[in-house]
Design a protein around this motif. Structure first.
Motif, mmCIF file in Angstrom:
data_model
loop_
_atom_site.group_PDB
_atom_site.id
_atom_site.type_symbol
_atom_site.label_atom_id
_atom_site.label_comp_id
_atom_site.label_asym_id
_atom_site.label_seq_id
_atom_site.Cartn_x
_atom_site.Cartn_y
_atom_site.Cartn_z
ATOM 1 N N GLN A 145 0.821 -1.205 0.000
ATOM 2 C CA GLN A 145 0.000 0.000 0.000
ATOM 3 C C GLN A 145 0.856 1.257 0.000
ATOM 4 O OE1 GLN A 145 -2.926 -0.288 3.125
ATOM 5 N NE2 GLN A 145 -3.806 -2.164 2.280
ATOM 6 N N GLN A 146 1.958 1.229 0.734
ATOM 7 C CA GLN A 146 2.833 2.394 0.727
ATOM 8 C C GLN A 146 3.578 2.510 -0.603
ATOM 9 O OE1 GLN A 146 2.768 4.722 2.711
ATOM 10 N NE2 GLN A 146 4.699 5.859 2.644
ATOM 11 N N LEU A 147 3.917 1.379 -1.193
ATOM 12 C CA LEU A 147 4.621 1.396 -2.480
ATOM 13 C C LEU A 147 3.725 1.945 -3.587
ATOM 14 C CD1 LEU A 147 7.241 0.479 -3.968
ATOM 15 C CD2 LEU A 147 6.100 -1.692 -4.397
ATOM 16 N N SER A 148 2.467 1.528 -3.592
ATOM 17 C CA SER A 148 1.540 1.983 -4.641
ATOM 18 C C SER A 148 0.826 3.262 -4.252
ATOM 19 C CB SER A 148 0.498 0.894 -4.911
ATOM 20 O OG SER A 148 -0.269 0.633 -3.758
ATOM 21 N N ARG A 149 0.941 3.676 -2.974
ATOM 22 C CA ARG A 149 0.222 4.846 -2.455
ATOM 23 C C ARG A 149 -1.265 4.716 -2.730
ATOM 24 N NH1 ARG A 149 4.317 9.387 -4.897
ATOM 25 N NH2 ARG A 149 6.228 8.375 -4.211
ATOM 26 N N ASN A 150 -1.767 3.517 -2.525
ATOM 27 C CA ASN A 150 -3.175 3.232 -2.787
ATOM 28 C C ASN A 150 -3.640 2.227 -1.744
ATOM 29 O OD1 ASN A 150 -5.662 2.182 -3.894
ATOM 30 N ND2 ASN A 150 -5.027 3.028 -5.860
ATOM 31 N N PRO A 151 -4.773 2.487 -1.054
ATOM 32 C CA PRO A 151 -5.247 1.539 -0.032
ATOM 33 C C PRO A 151 -5.673 0.197 -0.595
ATOM 34 C CG PRO A 151 -6.837 3.297 -0.379
ATOM 35 C CD PRO A 151 -5.611 3.692 -1.117
ATOM 36 N N LEU A 152 -5.871 0.110 -1.917
ATOM 37 C CA LEU A 152 -6.213 -1.179 -2.528
ATOM 38 C C LEU A 152 -4.975 -1.974 -2.912
ATOM 39 C CD1 LEU A 152 -9.199 -0.194 -4.862
ATOM 40 C CD2 LEU A 152 -9.290 -1.325 -2.641
ATOM 41 N N GLY A 153 -3.815 -1.436 -2.660
ATOM 42 C CA GLY A 153 -2.576 -2.097 -3.068
ATOM 43 C C GLY A 153 -2.166 -3.212 -2.135
ATOM 44 N N SER A 154 -2.962 -4.252 -2.055
ATOM 45 C CA SER A 154 -2.588 -5.406 -1.236
ATOM 46 C C SER A 154 -2.299 -6.593 -2.152
ATOM 47 C CB SER A 154 -3.693 -5.758 -0.242
ATOM 48 O OG SER A 154 -4.809 -6.246 -0.920
ATOM 49 N N PRO A 155 -1.512 -7.554 -1.711
ATOM 50 C CA PRO A 155 -1.107 -8.644 -2.603
ATOM 51 C C PRO A 155 -2.252 -9.492 -3.120
ATOM 52 C CG PRO A 155 -0.399 -9.051 -0.336
ATOM 53 C CD PRO A 155 -0.853 -7.634 -0.406
ATOM 54 N N ASP A 156 -3.357 -9.592 -2.384
ATOM 55 C CA ASP A 156 -4.473 -10.390 -2.894
ATOM 56 C C ASP A 156 -5.286 -9.628 -3.927
ATOM 57 O OD1 ASP A 156 -4.990 -8.751 -0.747
ATOM 58 O OD2 ASP A 156 -6.713 -9.876 -0.056
ATOM 59 N N ILE A 157 -5.227 -8.300 -3.922
ATOM 60 C CA ILE A 157 -5.969 -7.527 -4.907
ATOM 61 C C ILE A 157 -5.177 -7.392 -6.208
ATOM 62 C CG2 ILE A 157 -6.951 -5.247 -5.419
ATOM 63 C CD1 ILE A 157 -8.591 -6.770 -3.415
ATOM 64 N N VAL A 158 -3.862 -7.176 -6.107
ATOM 65 C CA VAL A 158 -3.079 -6.878 -7.316
ATOM 66 C C VAL A 158 -2.445 -8.119 -7.932
ATOM 67 C CG1 VAL A 158 -2.607 -4.549 -6.509
ATOM 68 C CG2 VAL A 158 -1.001 -6.366 -5.990
ATOM 69 N N GLY A 159 -2.813 -9.311 -7.483
ATOM 70 C CA GLY A 159 -2.456 -10.506 -8.219
ATOM 71 C C GLY A 159 -1.227 -11.258 -7.758
ATOM 72 N N PHE A 160 -0.490 -10.751 -6.769
ATOM 73 C CA PHE A 160 0.703 -11.475 -6.347
ATOM 74 C C PHE A 160 0.339 -12.787 -5.660
ATOM 75 C CE2 PHE A 160 2.139 -7.090 -6.645
ATOM 76 C CZ PHE A 160 3.212 -7.250 -7.494
ATOM 77 N N ASN A 161 -0.745 -12.780 -4.896
ATOM 78 C CA ASN A 161 -1.178 -14.032 -4.276
ATOM 79 C C ASN A 161 -1.623 -15.042 -5.331
ATOM 80 O OD1 ASN A 161 -0.637 -13.094 -1.770
ATOM 81 N ND2 ASN A 161 -2.737 -13.066 -1.032
ATOM 82 N N SER A 162 -2.229 -14.559 -6.416
ATOM 83 C CA SER A 162 -2.630 -15.471 -7.493
ATOM 84 C C SER A 162 -1.402 -16.095 -8.141
ATOM 85 C CB SER A 162 -3.451 -14.723 -8.550
ATOM 86 O OG SER A 162 -4.645 -14.228 -7.991
ATOM 87 N N GLY A 163 -0.335 -15.297 -8.320
ATOM 88 C CA GLY A 163 0.902 -15.838 -8.879
ATOM 89 C C GLY A 163 1.531 -16.871 -7.962
ATOM 90 N N ALA A 164 1.553 -16.573 -6.664
ATOM 91 C CA ALA A 164 2.090 -17.544 -5.713
ATOM 92 C C ALA A 164 1.238 -18.806 -5.700
ATOM 93 C CB ALA A 164 2.149 -16.921 -4.320
ATOM 94 N N ALA A 165 -0.091 -18.629 -5.821
ATOM 95 C CA ALA A 165 -0.983 -19.799 -5.853
ATOM 96 C C ALA A 165 -0.747 -20.631 -7.105
ATOM 97 C CB ALA A 165 -2.435 -19.333 -5.786
ATOM 98 N N THR A 166 -0.472 -19.972 -8.238
ATOM 99 C CA THR A 166 -0.190 -20.719 -9.467
ATOM 100 C C THR A 166 1.059 -21.581 -9.311
ATOM 101 O OG1 THR A 166 -1.178 -18.951 -10.796
ATOM 102 C CG2 THR A 166 0.251 -20.496 -11.936
#
Length: 362
Positions: A116-137
């Protein structure tokens, strides 16, 4: 008395805040003859300690739930003085779940704060921006076509590959936080489709276990997972702490931060790698649990009234949210075991609805 001076005062406050967006309140501790310094702010520190105590209390309740093992025998089992039955229930069945719930929650909370601090956006969490999906893949590929002992490596590899792709898409032109979010959502949608395809091609029993893992669950955690996950969390938090100050200074703008000797691009890449590592730790242990990384930094920031990343309060809040959610999952009267991801998803939906209603009233 009149509205004009008050308006001027507010305008002056906004101007000063814009000129100094990073809070410098608190005391600075200097260690090793001044070679290292640490800024300590009393309220965030007190909130972190309080949240940590509450998370530990939630874990203690989970160990003593349903009265099967009395609290005295739980203590005895923890210190090697209990009966064999109590030791089996506490050390083999409940303690791994409680300990890994705290570790995974802290990892998700810290990862969410960094994203969130990196993107300066409160929606910037790993489950929203796809990093968790990549780890799940990555983890799904290992679960369905490889050795389950390497699920953690698969999750880390998948998350890292996703981070590289999203970063390359987001860095076209100048860095924009919203561009990172949109690139992450696009890549995450593609990877969700890949995950669904992998499930359709798997054997029925493998697909069922993988689908349960994708919801996010602490039900299959084992005792030998505690130490590696704890060491990985501690190492990543130690790596993140010196980066947080530089990340907060980027709020002034890349040019101003560069004047202070900060390499903005290098700082963002390092923060992204640490955040992906924290996400991979959580996903490899419990699957892609949703909403903890999104909610924990926001709730911790409201309580601590702090500015900047708020890494440690967010980690403590994440540990509390996940341990309390798992306690709720095991105590609700359901027909079968309830994955903790179901509870966090429901609580996250309630939180977003409350946030939306609060914004509309404001």
């Amino acid at each position: 008395m009149s509205a004009v001076p008050r308006t001027r005062s507010r305008a002056r406050a906004r101007t000063e805040k814009a000129a100094h967006p990073v809070s410098v309140r608190g005391r600075t501790l200097r260690l090793a003859s001044g070679r290292f310094s640490l800024r300590v702010r009393p309220r965030p520190l007190a909130i972190t300690l309080l949240l940590t105590l509450l998370a530990a209390g939630s874990g203690a309740l989970a160990l003593t739930r349903d009265g099967l093992v009395p609290p005295a025998e739980v203590l005895g089992a923890l210190f090697g003085a209990g009966s064999e039955q109590a030791a089996f229930v506490v050390l083999e069945l409940r303690l791994p779940r409680v300990a890994l719930g705290l570790v995974v929650g802290a990892a998700l909370g810290a990862a969410g704060a960094l994203f969130q601090q990196l993107s300066r956006n409160p929606l910037g969490s790993p489950d929203i921006v796809g990093f968790n999906s990549g780890a799940a893949t990555g983890a799904l590929l290992v679960l369905l076509h490889g050795d389950p002992a390497y699920v953690a490596a698969g999750a880390a590899g998948g998350g890292l590959a996703t981070a590289v792709i999203v970063q390359l898409l987001a860095r076209r032109g100048s860095f924009r936080g919203n561009r990172l979010i949109l690139a992450g959502i696009a890549v995450g949608s593609l990877l969700t489709s890949v995950n669904s395809y992998l499930l359709t091609r798997a054997a029925l029993d493998h697909a069922q276990s993988a689908q349960l893992w994708l919801i996010g669950s602490l039900g299959s955690t084992e005792r030998d997972q505690i130490l590696p996950a704890l060491l990985a969390l501690a190492a990543l938090l130690l790596l993140a702490l010196p980066l947080v100050r530089r990340l907060d200074l980027l709020e002034m703008g890349d040019e101003a931060a560069g004047g202070l000797g900060i390499d903005a691009g290098r700082t963002r890449v390092l923060v992204l790698l640490v955040a992906v590592g924290l996400s991979a730790v959580a996903v490899s242990v419990a699957g892609p649990i949703v909403f903890v990384a999104l909610c924990a930094p926001q709730l911790a920031r409201r309580l601590s009234r702090g500015t900047g990343t708020g890494l440690l309060p967010a980690a403590a809040m994440g540990a509390l949210l996940l341990s309390a959610s798992d306690l709720l999952a095991v105590t609700l009267p359901t027909a079968g075991p309830l994955p903790v991801g179901v509870v966090t998803g429901a609580l996250g939906g309630v939180y977003l609805a409350w946030l939306l209603g609060r914004r509309q009233r404001g």
